[in-house]
Motif scaffolding. Structure first.
Motif, PDB file in Angstrom:
ATOM      1  N   LYS A  71      46.823  37.299  56.383  1.00 15.05           N
ATOM      2  CA  LYS A  71      47.590  36.399  55.795  1.00 15.05           C
ATOM      3  C   LYS A  71      46.758  36.074  54.312  1.00 15.05           C
ATOM      4  CE  LYS A  71      50.793  35.609  58.911  1.00 15.05           C
ATOM      5  NZ  LYS A  71      51.014  34.432  59.573  1.00 15.05           N
ATOM      6  N   ILE A  72      45.931  37.079  53.775  1.00 16.13           N
ATOM      7  CA  ILE A  72      45.637  36.982  52.346  1.00 16.13           C
ATOM      8  C   ILE A  72      45.930  38.320  51.659  1.00 16.13           C
ATOM      9  CG2 ILE A  72      43.490  36.983  50.789  1.00 16.13           C
ATOM     10  CD1 ILE A  72      42.078  35.497  53.293  1.00 16.13           C
ATOM     11  N   GLN A  73      46.712  38.155  50.386  1.00 21.92           N
ATOM     12  CA  GLN A  73      47.008  39.138  49.908  1.00 21.92           C
ATOM     13  C   GLN A  73      46.583  39.187  48.220  1.00 21.92           C
ATOM     14  OE1 GLN A  73      51.109  39.189  50.996  1.00 21.92           O
ATOM     15  NE2 GLN A  73      51.764  37.964  49.195  1.00 21.92           N
ATOM     16  N   PHE A  74      46.586  40.325  47.504  1.00 22.50           N
ATOM     17  CA  PHE A  74      46.032  40.470  46.204  1.00 22.50           C
ATOM     18  C   PHE A  74      47.064  40.868  45.165  1.00 22.50           C
ATOM     19  CE2 PHE A  74      43.347  41.097  49.788  1.00 22.50           C
ATOM     20  CZ  PHE A  74      42.421  39.964  49.551  1.00 22.50           C
ATOM     21  N   GLN A  75      47.007  40.195  44.050  1.00 21.98           N
ATOM     22  CA  GLN A  75      47.891  40.633  42.865  1.00 21.98           C
ATOM     23  C   GLN A  75      47.116  40.750  41.496  1.00 21.98           C
ATOM     24  OE1 GLN A  75      51.649  38.317  42.734  1.00 21.98           O
ATOM     25  NE2 GLN A  75      51.777  38.790  40.694  1.00 21.98           N
ATOM     26  N   LEU A  76      47.432  41.613  40.788  1.00 21.52           N
ATOM     27  CA  LEU A  76      46.861  41.686  39.495  1.00 21.52           C
ATOM     28  C   LEU A  76      47.372  40.399  38.747  1.00 21.52           C
ATOM     29  CD1 LEU A  76      47.253  45.479  38.549  1.00 21.52           C
ATOM     30  CD2 LEU A  76      45.077  44.259  38.901  1.00 21.52           C
ATOM     31  N   ALA A  77      46.441  39.844  37.983  1.00 26.44           N
ATOM     32  CA  ALA A  77      46.678  38.831  37.327  1.00 26.44           C
ATOM     33  C   ALA A  77      47.671  38.957  36.116  1.00 26.44           C
ATOM     34  CB  ALA A  77      45.300  38.032  36.517  1.00 26.44           C
ATOM     35  N   THR A  78      48.713  37.924  35.973  1.00 24.58           N
ATOM     36  CA  THR A  78      49.396  37.844  34.686  1.00 24.58           C
ATOM     37  C   THR A  78      49.143  36.844  33.718  1.00 24.58           C
ATOM     38  OG1 THR A  78      50.872  36.497  36.012  1.00 24.58           O
ATOM     39  CG2 THR A  78      51.569  38.812  36.220  1.00 24.58           C
ATOM     40  N   ARG A  79      48.321  36.016  33.886  1.00 18.52           N
ATOM     41  CA  ARG A  79      47.743  35.265  33.030  1.00 18.52           C
ATOM     42  C   ARG A  79      46.529  35.259  32.428  1.00 18.52           C
ATOM     43  NH1 ARG A  79      48.531  28.691  33.294  1.00 18.52           N
ATOM     44  NH2 ARG A  79      50.899  29.039  32.912  1.00 18.52           N
ATOM     45  N   SER A  80      45.827  35.301  31.346  1.00 16.22           N
ATOM     46  CA  SER A  80      44.645  35.431  31.178  1.00 16.22           C
ATOM     47  C   SER A  80      43.966  34.120  30.751  1.00 16.22           C
ATOM     48  CB  SER A  80      44.526  36.165  29.706  1.00 16.22           C
ATOM     49  OG  SER A  80      44.976  35.237  28.548  1.00 16.22           O
ATOM     50  N   PRO A  81      42.606  34.154  30.636  1.00 16.20           N
ATOM     51  CA  PRO A  81      41.859  32.656  30.563  1.00 16.20           C
ATOM     52  C   PRO A  81      42.181  31.805  29.441  1.00 16.20           C
ATOM     53  CG  PRO A  81      40.386  34.547  31.372  1.00 16.20           C
ATOM     54  CD  PRO A  81      41.590  35.323  30.902  1.00 16.20           C
ATOM     55  N   CYS A  87      45.227  31.741  28.397  1.00 18.95           N
ATOM     56  CA  CYS A  87      46.787  31.440  28.617  1.00 18.95           C
ATOM     57  C   CYS A  87      47.615  32.470  28.137  1.00 18.95           C
ATOM     58  CB  CYS A  87      47.115  30.028  28.217  1.00 18.95           C
ATOM     59  SG  CYS A  87      46.711  28.568  29.420  1.00 18.95           S
ATOM     60  N   GLY A  88      47.228  33.484  27.825  1.00 18.80           N
ATOM     61  CA  GLY A  88      48.177  34.469  27.122  1.00 18.80           C
ATOM     62  C   GLY A  88      48.470  35.583  28.429  1.00 18.80           C
ATOM     63  N   THR A 125      53.419  33.508  34.895  1.00 14.96           N
ATOM     64  CA  THR A 125      54.021  34.407  33.895  1.00 14.96           C
ATOM     65  C   THR A 125      54.064  33.983  32.503  1.00 14.96           C
ATOM     66  OG1 THR A 125      56.429  34.222  34.560  1.00 14.96           O
ATOM     67  CG2 THR A 125      55.004  36.053  35.570  1.00 14.96           C
ATOM     68  N   THR A 126      53.848  32.507  32.490  1.00 12.26           N
ATOM     69  CA  THR A 126      54.316  31.804  31.207  1.00 12.26           C
ATOM     70  C   THR A 126      53.103  30.800  31.011  1.00 12.26           C
ATOM     71  OG1 THR A 126      55.782  30.100  32.147  1.00 12.26           O
ATOM     72  CG2 THR A 126      57.126  31.946  31.222  1.00 12.26           C
ATOM     73  N   ALA A 127      52.859  30.812  29.629  1.00  4.59           N
ATOM     74  CA  ALA A 127      51.926  29.819  29.248  1.00  4.59           C
ATOM     75  C   ALA A 127      52.290  28.174  29.599  1.00  4.59           C
ATOM     76  CB  ALA A 127      51.392  29.815  27.952  1.00  4.59           C
ATOM     77  N   PRO A 128      51.434  27.406  29.798  1.00  8.10           N
ATOM     78  CA  PRO A 128      51.926  25.808  30.061  1.00  8.10           C
ATOM     79  C   PRO A 128      52.711  25.347  28.639  1.00  8.10           C
ATOM     80  CG  PRO A 128      49.648  26.082  29.736  1.00  8.10           C
ATOM     81  CD  PRO A 128      49.956  27.392  29.992  1.00  8.10           C
ATOM     82  N   PHE A 137      32.352  24.852  31.019  1.00  8.80           N
ATOM     83  CA  PHE A 137      33.374  25.791  31.362  1.00  8.80           C
ATOM     84  C   PHE A 137      34.787  24.779  31.061  1.00  8.80           C
ATOM     85  CE2 PHE A 137      30.195  27.788  33.961  1.00  8.80           C
ATOM     86  CZ  PHE A 137      30.401  28.818  33.856  1.00  8.80           C
ATOM     87  N   ASP A 138      35.619  25.388  30.250  1.00  7.79           N
ATOM     88  CA  ASP A 138      36.783  24.837  30.091  1.00  7.79           C
ATOM     89  C   ASP A 138      37.672  25.604  30.969  1.00  7.79           C
ATOM     90  OD1 ASP A 138      39.168  23.933  29.226  1.00  7.79           O
ATOM     91  OD2 ASP A 138      38.917  24.144  26.962  1.00  7.79           O
ATOM     92  N   ARG A 139      38.241  24.799  32.022  1.00 10.96           N
ATOM     93  CA  ARG A 139      39.121  25.316  33.098  1.00 10.96           C
ATOM     94  C   ARG A 139      40.487  24.748  32.915  1.00 10.96           C
ATOM     95  NH1 ARG A 139      35.378  27.793  36.383  1.00 10.96           N
ATOM     96  NH2 ARG A 139      33.517  26.659  36.829  1.00 10.96           N
ATOM     97  N   THR A 140      41.019  24.379  31.628  1.00 10.31           N
ATOM     98  CA  THR A 140      42.200  23.605  31.470  1.00 10.31           C
ATOM     99  C   THR A 140      43.300  24.576  31.664  1.00 10.31           C
ATOM    100  OG1 THR A 140      41.953  23.802  29.435  1.00 10.31           O
ATOM    101  CG2 THR A 140      41.244  21.650  30.258  1.00 10.31           C
ATOM    102  N   CYS A 141      43.094  25.783  31.323  1.00  3.93           N
ATOM    103  CA  CYS A 141      44.450  26.885  31.355  1.00  3.93           C
ATOM    104  C   CYS A 141      44.841  26.906  32.683  1.00  3.93           C
ATOM    105  CB  CYS A 141      44.018  27.828  30.525  1.00  3.93           C
ATOM    106  SG  CYS A 141      45.263  29.288  30.745  1.00  3.93           S
ATOM    107  N   ASN A 142      43.768  27.122  33.619  1.00  9.28           N
ATOM    108  CA  ASN A 142      44.237  27.845  34.869  1.00  9.28           C
ATOM    109  C   ASN A 142      44.000  27.102  36.129  1.00  9.28           C
ATOM    110  OD1 ASN A 142      45.403  30.342  34.336  1.00  9.28           O
ATOM    111  ND2 ASN A 142      43.229  31.141  33.917  1.00  9.28           N
TER     112      ASN A 142
END
Length: 562
Positions: A112-122, A124-125, A330-333, A378-383
């Motif tokens: 019940k764990i699966q994996f997906q290539l990221a769609t948002r960069s650090p 937020c692009g 898929t979209t930035a905030p 560390f600025d974690r505000t995007c993700n």
């Protein structure tokens, strides 16, 4: 006397590409190197966490973000050391098939764990989750590949990974390399355990030769990433079997995987460690420990329930940031928190102090010291964000690394002006290994606002750190600051009686609903608005079946946009 703990850093684990061949892996050598430093026993925190977690897991499916860094040598895409996007996507698909038990031959349990290539960069692009970097500029990389234990003629992994590395709290980093410790054929990969990991190395390393839609190396290494040992653990050669008197403290620490030797013959029927036939743990497929992904065979098809329990507990304890990460959005905030000062430090990085874990509403983010993570900030505000309701109280807990006593402070920039100097913005201030307290979200905030929360954990020695400057000392160094996003939701109010809108006793808050509140009229309550009340409005109005709302002839208005 001040006690400073250093726990064993996450252990390297190597597996092999040609699992049917007898090869030498570097796990033991790397472990011996780690143990040459003074440490306290690793795994203590996890073992304490694992016991209650077994009954708390709701067996939900979690999709986790992956970023693949292809460190090639200047070759074209499709060359042996620079696999195509299609090959990488096929590798991730194969990983998911194994972990989710998708396909007729896959046995054991669904993790019940699966994996997906990221769609948002650090930043937020947008991204496809695949980064390609020429590693030829790193000395020895082109000829000797990457090394995790200073193999002669190879490039240090820190230098190679520095070419392309994303936050290990937000992404599963996978590096694809041309060689591992000088070997381009038989050494398939290695990975790090989650507990006491380091942001500069944490993740999986895979030899480019194993990147396809069928090789199980990535399945095996992802098991290590989630704290699974080899199925033959404590034996580690072809003649020594692990002790088997207590399955919770010996071997691979899993009770439904029997002790075994390094396995290469899938046709064997007798377990040399027990002298008995292998125990079948998947009756449908007739699979035993020989078929376990955490062994070295060419017939790997399953995980066990015990391995699932351990892997998921590791996810919740140390890799929960992958669950809350927005890296699959898929979209930035729509907006970002106001820019704050970039923290500085009076002294250097510390092996003892840093933000070990932040627990606040849906955030449960685990990390390490400033030295282990090679950064003060560390600025974690995007993700990494969490949504909180106006007027509601939340418990905030910050754990200092290794539970060392630290100066722990937390600030929330409520007026979004880019500093933390205003009244009420310091929400936690303590001198503890673990600091905790209530945070009451003010009711005058703007709904939808994205605010910066700054978490600080520093050396307990004076001078006292500020929101912009860590202190520390020359001996033990300075701690760490991390920033997160807090999203403001409307105050939620519901009726507790029938009555006029403007009477506080009508409502659960014992107040009159304001412009941006979310109001629910519960059944069978009847709420009235009269012209004499003047302008009456709220952000959102919900009517339960059987409730009644009468605002005829008034200027009642919904003003919310949420």
């Amino acid at each position: 006397m001040k006690i400073k703990n250093i726990f064993l850093a996450a252990i390297f684990l190597l597996c092999c590409n040609r699992l049917s061949a007898q090869v030498s892996c570097g796990w033991k050598k790397t472990t011996e190197q780690q143990l040459s430093h003074p440490v306290s026993p690793a795994g203590l925190r996890f073992q304490n966490y694992l016991r209650p977690q077994q009954t708390m897991d709701a067996d939900s499916i979690y999709t986790l973000p992956v970023v693949v860094h292809v460190i090639h040598t200047g070759t074209a895409i499709g060359a042996p050391d620079n696999p195509t996007d299609a090959s990488i996507i096929a590798m991730i698909s194969n990983l998911n098939n194994a972990w989710r038990k998708n396909g007729a031959s896959f046995g054991g349990v669904d993790m019940k764990i699966q994996f997906q290539l990221a769609t948002r960069s650090p930043s937020c692009g947008s991204t496809n989750g695949i980064n390609r970097v020429n590693g030829s500029s790193v000395p020895n990389y082109a000829s000797g590949g990457i090394t995790n234990y200073n193999a002669p003629g190879s490039a240090p992994e820190t230098a190679v990974k520095r070419l392309s590395r994303w936050s290990n709290t937000d992404y599963i980093n996978i590096w694809i390399v041309n060689k591992i410790n000088g070997d381009s054929i038989y050494t398939g990969g290695y990975a790090y355990f989650p507990e006491y990991n380091s942001a500069i190395t944490d993740g999986l390393v895979l030899n480019a030769s194993v990147v396809d839609g069928s090789n199980k190396t990535i399945v095996h290494e992802m098991g290590h990433y989630f704290y699974l040992y080899h199925s033959f653990e404590d034996g580690n050669d072809e003649t020594t079997c692990a002790a088997n008197t207590d399955c919770t403290s010996q071997g691979d620490l899993i009770c439904d995987t029997e002790p075994c030797l390094l396995l290469y013959d899938c046709a064997s029927t007798t377990n040399s460690c027990t002298g008995n036939p292998y125990i079948v743990t998947d009756v449908t497929h007739n699979y035993s420990v020989q078929n376990n992904y955490m062994g070295y065979t060419n017939c790997q098809w399953m995980f066990t329930q015990g391995q699932k329990t351990r892997a998921r507990a590791a996810l919740f304890a140390f890799r929960n940031g992958l669950i809350s990460s927005a890296a699959l959005n898929t979209t930035a905030p729509a907006s970002s928190p106001a820019v704050a000062c970039i923290p500085t430090a009076l002294y250097g990085l510390s092996p003892y102090f840093g933000v070990g874990q932040v627990d606040f509403n849906t955030l449960h983010v685990y990390s390490n010291t400033s030295d282990a993570d090679s950064s003060f900030y560390f600025d974690r505000t995007c993700n990494q964000s969490t949504s909180v309701e106006k007027g509601k109280t939340y418990t905030l807990t910050v754990t200092g690394t290794y539970f060392n006593t630290q100066r722990i402070k937390v600030f929330i920039d409520y007026n979004n002006d880019g500093d933390f100097n205003d009244f009420g913005e310091a929400v936690l201030n303590d001198l503890q290994g673990v600091a905790s307290g209530p945070v009451i979200i003010p009711t005058d905030l703007v709904v939808g606002a994205r605010l910066r929360m700054r978490v600080l954990s520093d050396n307990p020695n004076l001078p006292d750190p500020s929101s912009c400057q860590l202190s520390g000392d020359a001996t033990d160094g300075a701690g760490q600051i991390e920033d997160y996003t807090i999203v403001i939701l409307p105050k939620k109010i519901y009726s507790i009686n029938s009555g006029p809108w403007n009477v506080p006793a009508t409502w659960s808050c014992n107040c009159v609903p304001q412009d941006d509140d979310e109001v629910t009229i519960k059944a069978p309550h009847s709420i009235t608005v009269t012209a004499a009340m003047g302008a009456v409005q709220c952000g959102k109005l919900i009517l339960e079946n059987g409730s009644h709302f009468d605002a005829a002839g008034t200027a009642f208005k919904l003003v919310g946009k949420y």
